[in-house]
Design a protein around this motif. Structure first.
Motif, short mmCIF file in Angstrom:
data_model
loop_
_atom_site.label_atom_id
_atom_site.label_comp_id
_atom_site.label_asym_id
_atom_site.label_seq_id
_atom_site.Cartn_x
_atom_site.Cartn_y
_atom_site.Cartn_z
N TYR A 146 0.83 -1.15 -0.03
CA TYR A 146 -0.08 0.03 0.00
C TYR A 146 0.84 1.06 -0.02
O TYR A 146 0.66 2.35 -0.81
N ALA A 147 2.12 1.21 0.90
CA ALA A 147 2.78 2.42 0.84
C ALA A 147 3.55 2.64 -0.41
O ALA A 147 3.43 3.85 -0.66
N ILE A 148 3.80 1.68 -1.24
CA ILE A 148 4.63 1.61 -2.43
C ILE A 148 3.47 2.18 -3.29
O ILE A 148 3.83 3.19 -4.23
N GLY A 149 2.42 1.73 -3.39
CA GLY A 149 1.15 2.31 -4.32
C GLY A 149 1.01 3.75 -4.16
O GLY A 149 0.84 4.69 -5.13
N LEU A 150 0.99 4.27 -2.91
CA LEU A 150 0.80 5.57 -2.64
C LEU A 150 2.10 6.46 -3.19
O LEU A 150 1.69 7.35 -3.84
N CYS A 151 3.07 5.87 -3.01
CA CYS A 151 4.20 6.78 -3.74
C CYS A 151 4.35 6.57 -5.15
O CYS A 151 4.58 7.60 -5.75
N ALA A 152 3.84 5.64 -5.78
CA ALA A 152 3.77 5.33 -7.16
C ALA A 152 2.72 6.65 -7.78
O ALA A 152 2.95 7.09 -8.89
N THR A 153 1.59 6.79 -7.03
CA THR A 153 0.68 7.58 -7.69
C THR A 153 0.81 9.02 -7.65
O THR A 153 0.38 9.97 -8.10
N ALA A 154 1.92 9.29 -6.43
CA ALA A 154 2.26 10.59 -6.21
C ALA A 154 3.73 11.01 -6.34
O ALA A 154 4.39 11.77 -6.26
N TYR A 155 4.33 10.15 -7.49
CA TYR A 155 5.57 10.19 -7.73
C TYR A 155 6.15 11.66 -8.13
O TYR A 155 6.98 11.86 -7.71
N ASP A 156 5.36 12.18 -9.13
CA ASP A 156 5.68 13.34 -9.68
C ASP A 156 5.81 14.44 -8.87
O ASP A 156 6.18 15.65 -8.99
N HIS A 157 4.94 14.42 -7.52
CA HIS A 157 4.90 15.68 -6.70
C HIS A 157 6.13 15.37 -5.69
O HIS A 157 6.07 16.56 -4.82
N PHE A 158 6.91 14.24 -5.61
CA PHE A 158 8.19 14.43 -4.77
C PHE A 158 9.29 15.37 -5.52
O PHE A 158 9.63 15.52 -6.28
N MET A 159 9.75 15.93 -4.20
CA MET A 159 11.01 16.93 -4.34
C MET A 159 12.10 16.02 -4.65
O MET A 159 12.92 16.35 -5.66
N ARG A 160 12.35 15.11 -4.08
CA ARG A 160 13.47 14.05 -4.22
C ARG A 160 12.92 12.58 -4.05
O ARG A 160 13.00 12.00 -3.28
N PRO A 161 12.56 12.24 -5.28
CA PRO A 161 11.83 11.05 -5.35
C PRO A 161 12.98 9.87 -5.10
O PRO A 161 12.42 8.63 -4.70
N TRP A 162 14.24 10.26 -5.60
CA TRP A 162 15.28 9.17 -5.07
C TRP A 162 15.20 8.69 -3.71
O TRP A 162 15.74 7.75 -3.26
N VAL A 163 15.08 9.59 -2.69
CA VAL A 163 15.00 9.20 -1.38
C VAL A 163 13.80 8.34 -0.94
O VAL A 163 14.07 7.47 -0.28
N ALA A 164 12.54 8.40 -1.57
CA ALA A 164 11.50 7.52 -1.50
C ALA A 164 11.95 6.27 -1.88
O ALA A 164 11.54 5.31 -1.45
N VAL A 165 12.45 6.22 -3.11
CA VAL A 165 12.66 4.85 -3.83
C VAL A 165 13.66 4.02 -2.93
O VAL A 165 13.76 3.03 -2.71
N GLY A 166 14.75 4.72 -2.44
CA GLY A 166 15.82 4.13 -1.54
C GLY A 166 15.00 3.56 -0.09
O GLY A 166 15.25 2.61 -0.05
N TYR A 167 14.39 4.50 0.33
CA TYR A 167 13.46 3.76 1.61
C TYR A 167 12.81 2.84 1.03
O TYR A 167 12.74 1.78 2.01
N TYR A 168 11.81 2.86 0.21
CA TYR A 168 11.16 1.74 -0.30
C TYR A 168 11.72 0.44 -0.61
O TYR A 168 11.41 -0.56 -0.25
N ALA A 169 13.02 0.50 -1.21
CA ALA A 169 13.77 -0.59 -1.49
C ALA A 169 14.40 -1.17 -0.12
O ALA A 169 14.15 -2.66 0.09
N VAL A 170 14.58 -0.35 0.87
CA VAL A 170 14.95 -0.88 2.23
C VAL A 170 13.70 -1.58 2.74
O VAL A 170 13.91 -2.57 3.43
N LEU A 171 12.74 -1.15 2.67
CA LEU A 171 11.36 -1.29 3.23
C LEU A 171 10.93 -2.61 2.77
O LEU A 171 10.58 -3.56 3.59
N VAL A 172 11.04 -2.87 1.40
CA VAL A 172 10.59 -4.15 0.79
C VAL A 172 11.51 -5.26 1.36
O VAL A 172 11.26 -6.33 1.78
N VAL A 173 12.66 -5.10 1.34
CA VAL A 173 13.72 -6.03 1.79
C VAL A 173 13.66 -6.45 3.31
O VAL A 173 13.52 -7.67 3.81
N TRP A 174 13.65 -5.39 4.07
CA TRP A 174 13.38 -5.60 5.32
C TRP A 174 11.85 -6.38 5.82
O TRP A 174 11.92 -7.39 6.59
#
Length: 410
Positions: free
Chosen positions: A30-58
């Motif tokens: 669900y959190a990844i889906g929220l990020c995907a729908t609002a990806y264009d509004h992020f100022m630093r999307p790479w921070v979100a992508v990096g965090y979600y990569a860690v979150l998925v693995v964890w």
């Protein structure tokens, strides 16, 4: 003979841990889906992508750690909460201020509640209060001000986690109470079984030695006196309890556990047995046996106990009705039950004598007869009129006997 151990495990926690594991995976998606729908509004999307990569693995790597309370250690809980809190604090770096001020979700979103719920299930409401308070403080730091939606979400997580933690503590206490009750029941049944066996053998031998010693006199009289003292002591022990009741259960991390140990009769063949063959040994010059022409089949444990109850009834006839008393055994194979009637022509039992005997620790009727039938799911009815003999009617439902036979085989 080999011992067989049955383990009955009871735990309301295991379904909660399974639900938590599923919740963590779903809220991660669900959190990844929220990020995907609002990806264009992020100022630093790479921070979100990096965090979600860690979150998925964890999340996927730690699924075994939320399988039960034993694997969910304090260190894991601290690390899991740290992942959630870090995601909340990284939200201002990844998202723009307008979305955050407008009530936009944090990076971990509702995944954070899973970390708090793990505290609740593991340690109860106190642990849940600590974890939810930490989440509340970090959320306020992330928002910068206590906005209405932020306060609402914080209070919701705080109340829900504490409530779940309290329910878990109540469930654990209930499990321990249930395990204790089953433990006492198992110990009581074992005590009654040993009491029957002791009454059928040891107590009667001691009573006979006492009587014969008094008749013979001399050194035999002293031996009889000692046997009488031991009989009284043993009857007191049997009536008061033979087994401690604190060694049967344990409180495991996955829930309360009750262990029941069986000692099967491996030297006996399996399958049903003809009750007539077990009762035939009781027939004699002064004991008549009337039985059906067809086999009366019962599971071997039930047939053995029923035959032992008949033997106890005949022992009472010989002891209380006299050596010259006659006895009759009638076996009836009804559609739903087996009925065995033992009748004698003795003097009968005076009113109140059975209650008095039980109070004195003489458990022939209470344990050797009624106790056995009660364990079989049946009943024992004793009818006695002074001067007109005694009749003992033993009834065993066939369904209950088959159920006991299957339980003995497991």
């Amino acid at each position: 003979m080999p011992r067989r151990e049955r383990v009955m495990r009871m735990s309301v926690e295991l379904p909660l841990w399974r639900a938590l594991a599923g919740y963590r995976v779903l809220t991660m998606l669900y959190a990844i889906g929220l990020c995907a729908t609002a990806y264009d509004h992020f100022m630093r999307p790479w921070v979100a992508v990096g965090y979600y990569a860690v979150l998925v693995v964890w999340t996927l790597a730690t699924l075994p750690r939320v399988a039960n309370a034993a694997s969910c250690t304090r260190g894991f809980l601290a690390a899991d909460l740290t992942v959630a809190l870090t995601g909340i604090l990284l939200t201002p770096l990844a998202d723009n201020h307008e979305r955050i001020a407008g009530g936009g979700p944090t990076l971990p979103s509702i995944w954070t509640a899973g970390a708090v719920l793990a505290f609740a299930i593991k340690g109860g409401w106190r642990w849940a209060a600590v974890a939810s308070t930490a989440v509340a403080a970090v959320n306020l730091v992330e928002r910068g001000s206590p906005a209405r939606d932020t306060v609402h979400n914080v209070i919701l997580v705080w109340v829900a986690s504490i409530a779940i933690g309290y329910v878990v503590e109540v469930a654990r206490a209930s499990e321990r109470t249930l395990a204790r009750a089953l433990e006492i029941e198992a110990a009581t049944r074992e005590r009654e079984r040993l009491a029957r066996d002791i009454h059928d053998g040891v107590l009667q031998v001691l009573a006979m030695v006492q009587r014969r010693g008094a008749v013979i006199g001399g050194e035999a009289a002293e031996l009889g006196r000692l046997a009488g003292e031991q009989e009284v002591a043993l009857r007191t022990l049997v009536a008061g309890g033979l087994l401690p009741v604190s060694r049967v259960s344990e409180d495991a991390a996955a829930g309360a556990v009750v262990r029941a140990v069986d000692e099967p009769y491996d030297d006996e063949p399996a399958g049903p047995v003809d009750l007539r063959t077990l009762l035939a040994r009781h027939a004699g010059a002064r004991t008549s046996l009337a039985e059906p022409g067809a086999p009366v089949e019962l599971p071997r444990p039930a047939a053995r106990e029923l035959a032992a109850a008949v033997g106890a009834a005949l022992d009472n006839v010989r002891e209380h009705a006299g050596a010259e008393a006659r006895a009759w055994i009638l076996v009836e194979d009804e559609p739903d039950e087996i009925v065995v009637t033992v009748r004698d022509d003795g003097p009968g039992i005076p009113k109140g004598r059975l209650a008095q005997a039980e109070g004195e620790g003489r458990l022939g009727v209470a344990q050797s007869i009624r106790g056995r039938l009660r364990d079989l799911g049946g009943s024992a009815e004793l009818i006695s009129v002074p001067g007109q003999g005694t009749e003992v009617e033993l009834k065993v439902p066939k369904g209950a006997a088959r159920a006991r036979g299957k339980a003995e085989k497991r």
